[in-house]
Scaffold this motif. Structure first.
Motif, PDB file in Angstrom:
ATOM      1  N   CYS A  48       0.856  -1.190   0.000  1.00  0.00           N
ATOM      2  CA  CYS A  48       0.000   0.000   0.000  1.00  0.00           C
ATOM      3  C   CYS A  48       0.891   1.238   0.000  1.00  0.00           C
ATOM      4  CB  CYS A  48      -0.876  -0.042   1.246  1.00  0.00           C
ATOM      5  SG  CYS A  48      -1.820   1.456   1.563  1.00  0.00           S
ATOM      6  N   SER A  50       0.732   3.663   1.925  1.00  0.00           N
ATOM      7  CA  SER A  50       1.101   4.061   3.292  1.00  0.00           C
ATOM      8  C   SER A  50       2.377   3.363   3.751  1.00  0.00           C
ATOM      9  CB  SER A  50      -0.025   3.753   4.278  1.00  0.00           C
ATOM     10  OG  SER A  50      -1.182   4.428   3.894  1.00  0.00           O
ATOM     11  N   HIS A  69       0.375  -3.543   6.536  1.00  0.00           N
ATOM     12  CA  HIS A  69      -0.830  -3.325   7.354  1.00  0.00           C
ATOM     13  C   HIS A  69      -2.111  -3.793   6.677  1.00  0.00           C
ATOM     14  CE1 HIS A  69      -0.439   0.097   4.691  1.00  0.00           C
ATOM     15  NE2 HIS A  69      -1.755   0.218   4.777  1.00  0.00           N
ATOM     16  N   GLU A  70      -2.057  -4.014   5.354  1.00  0.00           N
ATOM     17  CA  GLU A  70      -3.291  -4.410   4.643  1.00  0.00           C
ATOM     18  C   GLU A  70      -3.214  -5.925   4.467  1.00  0.00           C
ATOM     19  OE1 GLU A  70      -4.643  -1.756   1.384  1.00  0.00           O
ATOM     20  OE2 GLU A  70      -4.661  -3.553   0.170  1.00  0.00           O
ATOM     21  N   CYS A 176      -7.832  -1.987   4.149  1.00  0.00           N
ATOM     22  CA  CYS A 176      -7.300  -0.636   3.914  1.00  0.00           C
ATOM     23  C   CYS A 176      -7.891  -0.022   2.655  1.00  0.00           C
ATOM     24  CB  CYS A 176      -5.775  -0.654   3.871  1.00  0.00           C
ATOM     25  SG  CYS A 176      -5.077   0.962   3.507  1.00  0.00           S
TER      26      CYS A 176
HETATM   27 ZN    ZN Z   1      -2.972   0.997   3.390  1.00  0.00          ZN
END
Ligand code: ZN
Ligand code: ZN
Length: 374
Positions: A48, A50, A69-70, A176
């Motif tokens: 991602c 981020s 995180h995803e 996400c």
């Molecule tokens: Zn993300």
């Protein structure tokens, strides 16, 4: 237990990352879950922007940090006091854990959880702990998860239980990209059938917003990006018109083609030029919504008078203003009914060893979503 994990030790490495290798694949120690925590086996984790923002330094975070995180996975073990999960459950990770105790949580706005934001900034779990280490050195968690790893220990508030019949590669996106993009459309903006929409920036979040706008019955869905390949994909996903936003005169062209602009314009690139275009193609009385997370020192300006005289609204949307326990299952249901075809976002899957090369493809826009499988 020992596990393989992708760790960032220094941000700002030059691209291509395939050569500079900002992420190192390390064998780390993962502690067992404590009170309120859950051990999960990561099955799929997607790359991602981020994560990329931490790698390139535009989102400063404490290092070293295990990124990712995803993700989706399976519960292996639960710590004391965890009642909502049991081994074998399939879960999706959400990147803002919500404590349920602070004022935003009590007001029904868990995306704004104060304790979740604090622990994410500090690189800990919501419980305050760090469970990953390389011998004596503690490694920070990324957004309470650290999903580019074979296993993760997370706070139970970082998880949403999902049906077992959705494939892991697709489930991961819901934590996400999908809740951020679709949530911006249905929660933050709350668009009505027939209203006109534009999306500026066609990464995973932007394409999810496009798919969400289509599913919500938007009249026109105009897609903008600086990459023609993404415009072609947007067309396949149902964009009614596409424009290359790097081309001269694009604002005037869109205003002309749309009779003065769109009701809702979603800026999902996190870049000032994209935000400027988004605001300018929002019609009189319309709303500009941004999900972008630019560098904290970047400023966006607009003619002050336009806000009043044109009654424009400017709105931020964090995690799609979502309530994860409500929205993740809801969006997955729509996906299963083929009304939210987010599986089309995934362009390829790789092993964790190829993660740096994957980030090159994300950075150049060659791929929208790349999945790491374990
Ligand atoms: Zn993300
Ligand atoms: Zn809270």
């Amino acid at each position: 237990m020992k596990m393989k994990s992708a760790v960032l030790r220094e941000s700002g490495a030059p691209s291509p990352y395939e050569q500079s290798r900002p992420l190192t694949i390390e064998t780390l120690e993962l502690d067992p879950p404590q009170q309120g925590e859950v051990l999960i086996q990561i099955k799929a984790a997607s790359l991602c922007h981020s994560d990329l923002s931490v790698i390139n330094g535009s989102r400063p975070r404490p290092l070293p940090m295990a990124l990712g995180h995803e993700a989706s996975g399976v519960v292996v073990e639960t710590g004391k006091g965890v009642n909502d999960f049991e081994p074998g459950d399939h879960v999706v990770c959400v990147f803002i854990p919500s404590c349920g105790q602070c004022l935003p949580c009590k007001e029904g706005r868990p995306a704004l959880c104060e304790n979740g934001a604090k622990s994410n900034n500090e690189g800990t779990l919501l419980t305050g702990g760090k469970r990953i280490h390389a011998e004596d050195e503690l490694i920070h968690h990324h957004l309470g998860i650290s999903a580019f790893s074979e296993y993760a220990v997370v706070a139970e508030q970082s998880l949403v239980k999902v049906d077992k019949d959705i494939p892991f590669e697709q489930a991961a996106l819901f934590g996400c990209a999908v809740i951020t993009g679709v949530g911006a459309v249905v929660n933050t903006a709350g668009i009505n059938m027939g209203e006109t929409v534009a999306i500026v920036g066609l990464g995973g979040v932007g394409l999810s917003a496009l798919i969400g706008a289509r599913a919500s019955g938007a009249g026109k869905v105009v897609a903008l990006d600086i990459n023609d390949k993404k415009l072609a994909l947007a067309q396949e996903l149902g964009a009614t018109e596409t424009f290359n936003s790097a081309k001269e005169g694009v604002v005037e062209q869109i205003r002309e083609a749309t009779d003065g602009g769109l009701d809702y314009v979603f800026e999902t690139a996190g870049a000032v030029p994209a935000m400027e275009v988004a605001y300018k193609i929002t019609k009189r009385g319309g709303t500009t919504v941004t999900t972008g997370l630019p560098h904290p020192e970047h400023h966006f300006s607009f003619p002050y008078v336009s806000l009043t005289a044109e009654e424009k609204t400017l709105k931020g949307s964090y995690v799609g203003s979502c309530i994860p326990d409500r929205d993740v299952p809801r969006f997955i249901d729509l996906f299963k009914q083929e009304r939210l075809q987010v599986d089309q976002l995934v362009t390829e899957s790789h092993s964790v060893e190829e993660i740096n090369k994957g980030f090159d493809k994300l950075a150049t826009g060659e791929s929208s979503r790349i999945i790491i499988t374990f």
